[in-house]
Scaffold this active site. Sequence first.
Site, PDB file in Angstrom:
ATOM      1  N   GLU A   1       4.978   5.251  -7.491  1.00 43.64           N
ATOM      2  CA  GLU A   1       5.126   4.529  -8.762  1.00 43.64           C
ATOM      3  C   GLU A   1       5.558   5.323 -10.103  1.00 43.64           C
ATOM      4  OE1 GLU A   1       3.184   0.681  -8.482  1.00 43.64           O
ATOM      5  OE2 GLU A   1       2.415   1.430 -10.614  1.00 43.64           O
TER       6      GLU A   1
ATOM      7  N   GLU B   1       9.051   6.620  -9.848  1.00 51.69           N
ATOM      8  CA  GLU B   1       9.827   5.455 -10.257  1.00 51.69           C
ATOM      9  C   GLU B   1       9.890   5.248 -11.666  1.00 51.69           C
ATOM     10  OE1 GLU B   1       8.013   2.076  -8.306  1.00 51.69           O
ATOM     11  OE2 GLU B   1       9.901   0.950  -8.358  1.00 51.69           O
TER      12      GLU B   1
ATOM     13  N   GLU C   1       8.509  -9.183   5.635  1.00 53.18           N
ATOM     14  CA  GLU C   1       9.066  -8.071   6.614  1.00 53.18           C
ATOM     15  C   GLU C   1       8.292  -6.831   6.333  1.00 53.18           C
ATOM     16  OE1 GLU C   1      13.153  -7.636   7.020  1.00 53.18           O
ATOM     17  OE2 GLU C   1      13.269  -9.828   7.421  1.00 53.18           O
TER      18      GLU C   1
ATOM     19  N   GLU D   1      -1.458 -11.176   1.606  1.00 50.02           N
ATOM     20  CA  GLU D   1      -0.607  -9.865   1.500  1.00 50.02           C
ATOM     21  C   GLU D   1      -0.221  -9.453   2.759  1.00 50.02           C
ATOM     22  OE1 GLU D   1      -1.803  -6.312  -0.398  1.00 50.02           O
ATOM     23  OE2 GLU D   1       0.093  -5.900  -1.272  1.00 50.02           O
TER      24      GLU D   1
ATOM     25  N   CYS E   1      -9.816  -5.155 -10.093  1.00 52.82           N
ATOM     26  CA  CYS E   1     -10.342  -5.512  -8.495  1.00 52.82           C
ATOM     27  C   CYS E   1     -11.774  -5.322  -8.543  1.00 52.82           C
ATOM     28  CB  CYS E   1      -9.798  -4.587  -7.807  1.00 52.82           C
ATOM     29  SG  CYS E   1      -8.160  -4.570  -7.455  1.00 52.82           S
TER      30      CYS E   1
ATOM     31  N   CYS F   1       0.551  -3.520  -7.302  1.00 51.35           N
ATOM     32  CA  CYS F   1      -0.604  -3.645  -6.512  1.00 51.35           C
ATOM     33  C   CYS F   1      -1.357  -4.684  -6.345  1.00 51.35           C
ATOM     34  CB  CYS F   1      -1.385  -2.266  -6.718  1.00 51.35           C
ATOM     35  SG  CYS F   1      -1.073  -1.403  -8.226  1.00 51.35           S
TER      36      CYS F   1
ATOM     37  N   LYS G   1      -5.763 -10.203  -0.603  1.00 52.12           N
ATOM     38  CA  LYS G   1      -4.898  -9.227   0.243  1.00 52.12           C
ATOM     39  C   LYS G   1      -4.844  -9.901   1.797  1.00 52.12           C
ATOM     40  CE  LYS G   1      -4.932  -5.625  -2.543  1.00 52.12           C
ATOM     41  NZ  LYS G   1      -3.679  -4.764  -2.724  1.00 52.12           N
TER      42      LYS G   1
ATOM     43  N   SER H   1       7.767  -2.866  -9.974  1.00 51.51           N
ATOM     44  CA  SER H   1       7.831  -1.643  -9.052  1.00 51.51           C
ATOM     45  C   SER H   1       7.928  -2.028  -7.675  1.00 51.51           C
ATOM     46  CB  SER H   1       6.328  -0.874  -9.242  1.00 51.51           C
ATOM     47  OG  SER H   1       6.354  -0.048  -8.188  1.00 51.51           O
TER      48      SER H   1
END
Lengths: 583, 160
Positions: A280, A283, A368, A363, A511, A301, A360, A321
């Site tokens: 990241e 990026e 794919e 997630e 989190c 994230c 999560k 991102s």
Amino acid sequence: MSTVNVKINNIPVEVEEGTTILTAAQQVGVKIPTLCYHPDLPAWAACGICVVKIEGSPKMMRACATPVVEGMSVITHDSEIVKVRRTVIELILSTHPNDCLECPRNQNCELQRLAAEFGIREMPYEDRLRDLPVDESTPSIVLNPEKCVLCGRCANVCQVMQDVWALEFIGRGDDVRIAPAGDINLEDSPCIKCGQCSAHCPVGAIYEQDDTAKVWEALRDPDMHCAVQIAPAVRVALGEAFGMDPGSIVTGKIYTALRRLGFDSVFDTNFSADLTIMEEGTEFIERFVNGNGDLPLITSCCPSWVDYMEKYYDDMIPSFSTAKSPQMMMAAMMKTYYANKIGIDPCSMFSVSVMPCTSKKYEITRCEAMYSSGCQDIDVSVTTRELARMIKQAGIDFENLPEEEADNPLGIYTGGGTIFGATGGVMEAALRTAYHLVTGEELGNVNLIDVRGLDGIKEASVDIKGTEVRVAVAHSISNVTKVLDKVREARLKGQEPPYHFIEVMACRGGCIGGGGQPYGATDELRNKRIAGIYQDDERSEFRCSHQNPAIIELYNDFLEKPLSHVSHKYLHTKYTPRPIYTK
Amino acid sequence: MAVREVDIDFSQDLLDYIEVWKEKPGNLIMMLHRIQEEFGYIPREAAIKLTHLTGVPLAKVYGVVTFYHFFKLEKPGKHKIQVCMGTACYLKGGEDLIQELENLLGIGVNQTTEDEEFSVEAVRCVGCCGLAPVIVVDGEVYGKLKKDQLPEILAKHRGE
Ligand code: SF4
Ligand code: SF4
Ligand code: SF4
Ligand code: FES
């Protein structure tokens, strides 16, 4: 700030104007029982358990919602008040199934605790149970409206803190219940699966999907190689489930416990948090320095945040991102790089993640790219609460465990990785590394205090050798929308973006305040967990992700360099607009 | 907000009304009133369109719609059957009538038959307790009612 003088049970106390009776009483060590009230939320005054008397007034008042005034004299406990409270509890119990033994909140339920404190031994009122279907449509949370005490916390969290509006009181009178609009399933509602409703529900009416059975089964299978990772925020909260102080860093004990549960490889998501920063951060440099791609860059994230963006802000997709979350990066590396290293077939590896997060669970199958190794990269994701239960079931004396190390190479981390657990951490870690990527030098002071702490929106500007980088950090979705609306506005007017880099976490505090963490989060407790996170950062040998020797090795051996074609194959993902209320 | 686009037409009158009312307090109820006036109930598509026009979350719209008895989420049938659930009717078997209607029509309270002929509602006392149990079909009162009279009554109204 002006203050007022009041008496609570004849004990004088001086408090700030506007303080509620409930808070004033706490200050002199008087506990008034509550059920619907939660310090995160505006007082809803729904249950009536907190009633008190005020001298000179015939009416009983609700302490959670009544501010004190000068000279007020409050009585919090007498036989009449206690009788009223008792009746309130008995009435709630008459609408509540009494199957505590099979309830996910057994021994951790605010209603059960009240019933115990009031010594309820019989049910004087006839049962008025409601026959309502359980909603298990999402992979993250379960809504069982039969157990609901209509306190309103979940709807408030979902609307006020998260600005999602998945839940609302539907119906009236005896038929009122908590549900998405029009009695659709949660899965078809705007729900972003953050689980904040489950973390705030006082009873067993909303709770995490329990996936521990699948983990036990894999652990018992001798042909499975069971590998596990733990997220940054778990290490400063799991101890609470065993009576330890909030914020205690229990990383080493967790590694030990996981090995005793039977895991073959024990890794740390902090490692892949470092990896996320490499991808990241690069990026960001690509976009900021080389002009390849949209600014601001927005972090990705948090899967609840991703889900929200896909639902409500799909015009921002190009700003996102493409880096996967640390959980997914780790899993991809486990089932490719590591599986290859130890010579096993990725599909005979069972990969488990322990996360502070209900989202999560969603997630791991969201698109794919979550199957980059050729099979499902993460087989099961469990929350901190579920891991606590597994440890208890296995008879492990957690508090007295020795501290072990994680396995190599996916277990080594820097301070930059660990601070992912707190709001502002991803930004801070990214800037530590971005500075290095741009200048080739290390930051003199790596502590970027401006982006830390519980303020809902934090703005800062960082000087990278004469170039100003404007950043914003937001947590709790209701704060995020304010930041994004600024970006949208600037775009409409054709102006420079107000920020170059934005970090977003769906949960208040990041989190550490996740929807799958041990119960009872308040700002006081969040601050303790955050303190634990920065303590872990400070005592790390390396503070910046790019200094992680195992990360350097991983790039040399396998990934080549950040944003290489190999990285793209395993570490990046795509986003799609997901319009809401299609049903 | 990325709520899905819907295909439902509001009259110009209704659109103007929403434009005027959307900034006022208490507006949601007023706007929903007008929608129900136009459609006879609150179709889901209309509720979604209202969120597009006003920015009010759909959950809030449904919170209000389901709070007031007045609002209907189902398209009413051509013939409206109201079963009295006042104390007298209740004691004399109002509930049995609802049960029997369910057997005959296959629908419960607040539902509409598939052919859109009948809808059933439970209502508060209609003021003829002497005739309990009572149902009202299209404004016509039937008192001292026995279950086995229901098929005949239904047949009569269906023909109308
Ligand atoms: S999980 Fe989050 S978005 Fe979904 S209902 Fe609960 S609070 Fe709302
Ligand atoms: S589901 Fe839980 S939080 Fe929501 S209203 Fe019911 S008891 Fe309260
Ligand atoms: S902030 Fe963290 S715990 Fe909360 S939903 Fe996002 S990833 Fe999960
Ligand atoms: S805690 Fe005050 S009314 Fe519920």
